[in-house]
Design an enzyme around this catalytic site. Sequence first.
Site, PDB file in Angstrom:
ATOM      1  N   LEU A 238       0.868  -1.190   0.000  1.00  0.00           N
ATOM      2  CA  LEU A 238       0.000   0.000   0.000  1.00  0.00           C
ATOM      3  C   LEU A 238       0.897   1.229   0.000  1.00  0.00           C
ATOM      4  O   LEU A 238       1.705   1.389   0.910  1.00  0.00           O
ATOM      5  CB  LEU A 238      -0.847   0.047   1.282  1.00  0.00           C
ATOM      6  CG  LEU A 238      -1.904  -1.035   1.496  1.00  0.00           C
ATOM      7  CD1 LEU A 238      -2.472  -0.914   2.902  1.00  0.00           C
ATOM      8  CD2 LEU A 238      -3.023  -0.898   0.466  1.00  0.00           C
ATOM      9  N   HIS A 239       0.789   2.058  -1.002  1.00  0.00           N
ATOM     10  CA  HIS A 239       1.601   3.272  -0.971  1.00  0.00           C
ATOM     11  C   HIS A 239       0.909   4.473  -1.608  1.00  0.00           C
ATOM     12  O   HIS A 239       1.392   5.598  -1.514  1.00  0.00           O
ATOM     13  CB  HIS A 239       2.931   3.050  -1.695  1.00  0.00           C
ATOM     14  CG  HIS A 239       2.790   3.035  -3.186  1.00  0.00           C
ATOM     15  ND1 HIS A 239       2.342   1.942  -3.869  1.00  0.00           N
ATOM     16  CD2 HIS A 239       3.008   4.002  -4.114  1.00  0.00           C
ATOM     17  CE1 HIS A 239       2.314   2.220  -5.165  1.00  0.00           C
ATOM     18  NE2 HIS A 239       2.710   3.457  -5.332  1.00  0.00           N
ATOM     19  N   ARG A 240      -0.230   4.245  -2.260  1.00  0.00           N
ATOM     20  CA  ARG A 240      -0.871   5.331  -2.988  1.00  0.00           C
ATOM     21  C   ARG A 240      -1.380   6.400  -2.010  1.00  0.00           C
ATOM     22  O   ARG A 240      -1.998   6.060  -0.978  1.00  0.00           O
ATOM     23  CB  ARG A 240      -2.030   4.769  -3.810  1.00  0.00           C
ATOM     24  CG  ARG A 240      -2.088   5.353  -5.190  1.00  0.00           C
ATOM     25  CD  ARG A 240      -2.705   4.428  -6.182  1.00  0.00           C
ATOM     26  NE  ARG A 240      -1.704   3.605  -6.813  1.00  0.00           N
ATOM     27  CZ  ARG A 240      -0.765   4.031  -7.656  1.00  0.00           C
ATOM     28  NH1 ARG A 240      -0.711   5.307  -7.991  1.00  0.00           N
ATOM     29  NH2 ARG A 240       0.104   3.212  -8.178  1.00  0.00           N
TER      30      ARG A 240
END
Length: 430
Positions: A238-240
């Site tokens: 998860l990085h957005r």
Amino acid sequence: MKILTVVGARPNFMKAAPIIAAINAHNERFVADSAARPELQVERIRHILVHTGQHYDEFMSGSFFNDLNLPKPDIHLGVGSGSHAAQTSEIMKKFDEVLLGEKPDVVVVVGDVNSTLACALVTSKVSFDSDGSRPVIAHVEAGLRSFDRSMPEEVNRILTDHVSDLLFVTEENGLENLRNEGVSPDKIHFVGNTMIDSLLHFKEKAEASTILEKLRLLLPGGKNGEANSATQYALLTLHRASNVDNRDVFLSIIAGLEELAKDCPVVFPVHPRTQRRIKEFGVEFDLGKSAGNHKANAQGSGIIVTDPLGYLDFLCLMKHATLVVTDSGGIQEETTILGIPCVTVRENTERPVTVQSGTNIIAGTKTHAVKDAIRRQLSRKRENGAPKNWDGQAGARIIDIMVRRHYEKSSLQSSPNPHTVPLEDGCACR
Ligand code: UD1
């Protein structure tokens, strides 16, 4: 012919590596051809690799150069992090000087990150002489659209495509998007996916990774690199910004994973942006353990938190995973080729082929929807879908097209050359 390739952020490296490999192969082939047929006066491609420095950590950048056998960048702009405006403008200023010094024939930009747009935009306006001559701009991974302009990457994609001269498309949906936007068909080439070139090239090498052992994911008696030797586990990334900068959205996704984490370990290599947010939000993973010293609970489950991983370690983890949950664009494509069920925690995808002929489900970010998609994917039969042209040859096709175009342009500019000899693959060399 002089080609300058730009890389800046993590997802650029695996997309650029096959292009550089294809340039090297071109040079070797043409050196051999010129030795055999000196009358051809073969032209080597001179290549310059520019790293903007958008990503700079060892685990976000350095390790990828080793894993992907990338050459050391010829020029490093050292731009680093900042707001979109600060980062983009800093790259633009520094890249302008590079272009004026290097004067390449072609500038290759890949993907949809800020470095991609910044360098394409500078190239579109640079002028080398009073005729306004400038390099050809080649965009690799053109035509993808999420139709969500709140995503910075969508803005980067649209603008980059519309200043580019050569648009290299990865999937057929991209062709349609570009046609609908009125891009001239002679600029568009459906070549396949260079990121998949890298995956196919490094798939076996990734088996030498010891990451399964380090994370205690090997079955008793199992060995690194052996089929069916890993325990059941899921992989999470998860990085957005839209998922990790908002506490409610982030927690909603994590809650959607709780059921899964009770059944099997969930390996979570955490992007620096996400690491920062987790600290700021004060989130504690109930089942969380650090890599290396985690002790599986009674069910052998939990969320195993690690720093971001290198290319080969991550590829190894993807290959052996039961399921992948992600908000990344590239991982949707990689799981499609590997035949691993993927749950995308976003409202949309710019890569619809991964849903149409791949293994991907777009779940959104609501807890119940994430849970439901995970359940559906866990009961899905394994399947391998290879979208058209995802065959490991995209880099070679791109270089072939660039070379042909360069010779066509040079022969138009110069008077007809009696020494021009068409080669077997259709390129014409002076
Ligand atoms: C960028 C891309 C995104 C891509 C992602 C992959 C844009 C607009 N976004 O997002 O499309 O999916 O890369 O990672 O270009 N940081 C470090 N070390 C690094 C790099 C970044 O600690 O080497 C931290 C910094 O605190 C920085 C934050 O991560 O502020 C975000 O980095 P940035 O390059 O701005 O965007 P990404 O979220 O990585």
